[in-house]
Scaffold this motif. Structure first.
Motif, PDB file in Angstrom:
ATOM      1  N   TRP A  75      -5.563  10.406 -10.624  1.00  0.00           N
ATOM      2  CA  TRP A  75      -6.226  10.010  -8.823  1.00  0.00           C
ATOM      3  C   TRP A  75      -7.085   9.043  -9.599  1.00  0.00           C
ATOM      4  O   TRP A  75      -7.833  10.348  -9.651  1.00  0.00           O
ATOM      5  N   VAL A 123       0.428  -1.424  -0.129  1.00  0.00           N
ATOM      6  CA  VAL A 123      -0.066  -0.337   0.316  1.00  0.00           C
ATOM      7  C   VAL A 123       1.238   1.457   0.058  1.00  0.00           C
ATOM      8  O   VAL A 123       1.428   1.461   0.961  1.00  0.00           O
ATOM      9  N   GLY A 124       1.095   2.319  -1.397  1.00  0.00           N
ATOM     10  CA  GLY A 124       1.833   3.267  -1.212  1.00  0.00           C
ATOM     11  C   GLY A 124       2.892   3.339  -2.111  1.00  0.00           C
ATOM     12  O   GLY A 124       3.006   4.470  -2.029  1.00  0.00           O
ATOM     13  N   GLY A 125       2.622   2.038  -1.941  1.00  0.00           N
ATOM     14  CA  GLY A 125       3.786   1.684  -3.553  1.00  0.00           C
ATOM     15  C   GLY A 125       3.807   1.817  -4.627  1.00  0.00           C
ATOM     16  O   GLY A 125       2.675   1.446  -5.156  1.00  0.00           O
ATOM     17  N   TRP A 126       4.985   2.697  -5.177  1.00  0.00           N
ATOM     18  CA  TRP A 126       4.257   2.085  -7.080  1.00  0.00           C
ATOM     19  C   TRP A 126       4.714   1.113  -7.669  1.00  0.00           C
ATOM     20  O   TRP A 126       5.307   0.046  -7.017  1.00  0.00           O
ATOM     21  N   SER A 161       1.116   2.422 -10.935  1.00  0.00           N
ATOM     22  CA  SER A 161       0.383   2.227  -9.800  1.00  0.00           C
ATOM     23  C   SER A 161       0.366   2.543  -8.808  1.00  0.00           C
ATOM     24  O   SER A 161       1.333   2.018  -8.509  1.00  0.00           O
ATOM     25  N   GLN A 162      -0.826   2.748  -7.870  1.00  0.00           N
ATOM     26  CA  GLN A 162      -0.160   3.116  -6.907  1.00  0.00           C
ATOM     27  C   GLN A 162      -1.269   3.208  -5.901  1.00  0.00           C
ATOM     28  O   GLN A 162      -3.035   4.026  -6.000  1.00  0.00           O
ATOM     29  N   VAL A 163      -1.898   2.005  -4.620  1.00  0.00           N
ATOM     30  CA  VAL A 163      -2.653   2.176  -4.305  1.00  0.00           C
ATOM     31  C   VAL A 163      -3.069   3.435  -2.823  1.00  0.00           C
ATOM     32  O   VAL A 163      -2.252   3.372  -2.069  1.00  0.00           O
ATOM     33  N   VAL A 164      -4.215   4.589  -3.194  1.00  0.00           N
ATOM     34  CA  VAL A 164      -4.284   5.563  -1.669  1.00  0.00           C
ATOM     35  C   VAL A 164      -5.748   5.817  -2.411  1.00  0.00           C
ATOM     36  O   VAL A 164      -6.034   6.329  -3.383  1.00  0.00           O
ATOM     37  N   SER A 165      -6.311   5.472  -1.424  1.00  0.00           N
ATOM     38  CA  SER A 165      -7.933   5.296  -1.090  1.00  0.00           C
ATOM     39  C   SER A 165      -8.000   6.366  -2.422  1.00  0.00           C
ATOM     40  O   SER A 165      -9.024   6.654  -2.865  1.00  0.00           O
ATOM     41  N   LYS A 190      -3.898   5.792  -7.843  1.00  0.00           N
ATOM     42  CA  LYS A 190      -2.659   7.006  -8.716  1.00  0.00           C
ATOM     43  C   LYS A 190      -2.017   5.912 -10.130  1.00  0.00           C
ATOM     44  O   LYS A 190      -1.822   5.174  -9.484  1.00  0.00           O
TER      45      LYS A 190
END
Length: 120
Positions: free
Chosen positions: A103, A26-29, A69-73, A76
């Motif tokens: 996003w 989570v949060g990592g690209w 991609s990045q998991v952020v609510s 992104k």
């Protein structure tokens, strides 16, 4: 009892790296597996269209070159998109690459272009 505790410790040391590498951070690209995926292409087209609206430019989307991609609510997307400038097309100009960050919150049907700049 002591052998059982050692066995469980060793087993956890072996299995933990396997489990951790299988789950996304989570949060990592993370690199996109397929830049030609229709949803990824749609995000790329959205980024160029939205940039054109905001800057009154005439860029034309060509393709998604690469992306992460990045998991952020939501998700992104950081994409490198190839575009042509309408003015430069008339002068036989080649495509240029731009970095677009979008996003997306799919459950809200929401997309937001947060950055669009020439790729380095």
């Amino acid at each position: 009892m002591k052998n059982k505790a050692i066995f469980l410790l060793l087993l956890s040391l072996v299995l933990l790296p396997l489990y951790a590498s299988a789950s996304p951070l989570v949060g990592g690209w993370r690199p996109l597996k397929d830049v030609n995926d229709p949803h990824v292409v749609e995000i790329g087209e959205f980024s160029v269209t939205e940039y054109n609206k905001q800057s009154k430019s005439g860029l034309k989307f060509m393709s998604v070159v690469s992306g992460e991609s990045q998991v952020v609510s939501g998700i992104k997307y950081r994409l490198i998109v190839a575009v042509n400038d309408a003015v430069e097309i008339a002068n036989a100009g080649a495509s240029k690459n731009y970095e677009a960050i979008v996003w997306e919150q799919a459950w809200l049907k929401s997309r937001n272009l947060t950055s669009f700049k020439p790729a380095i």
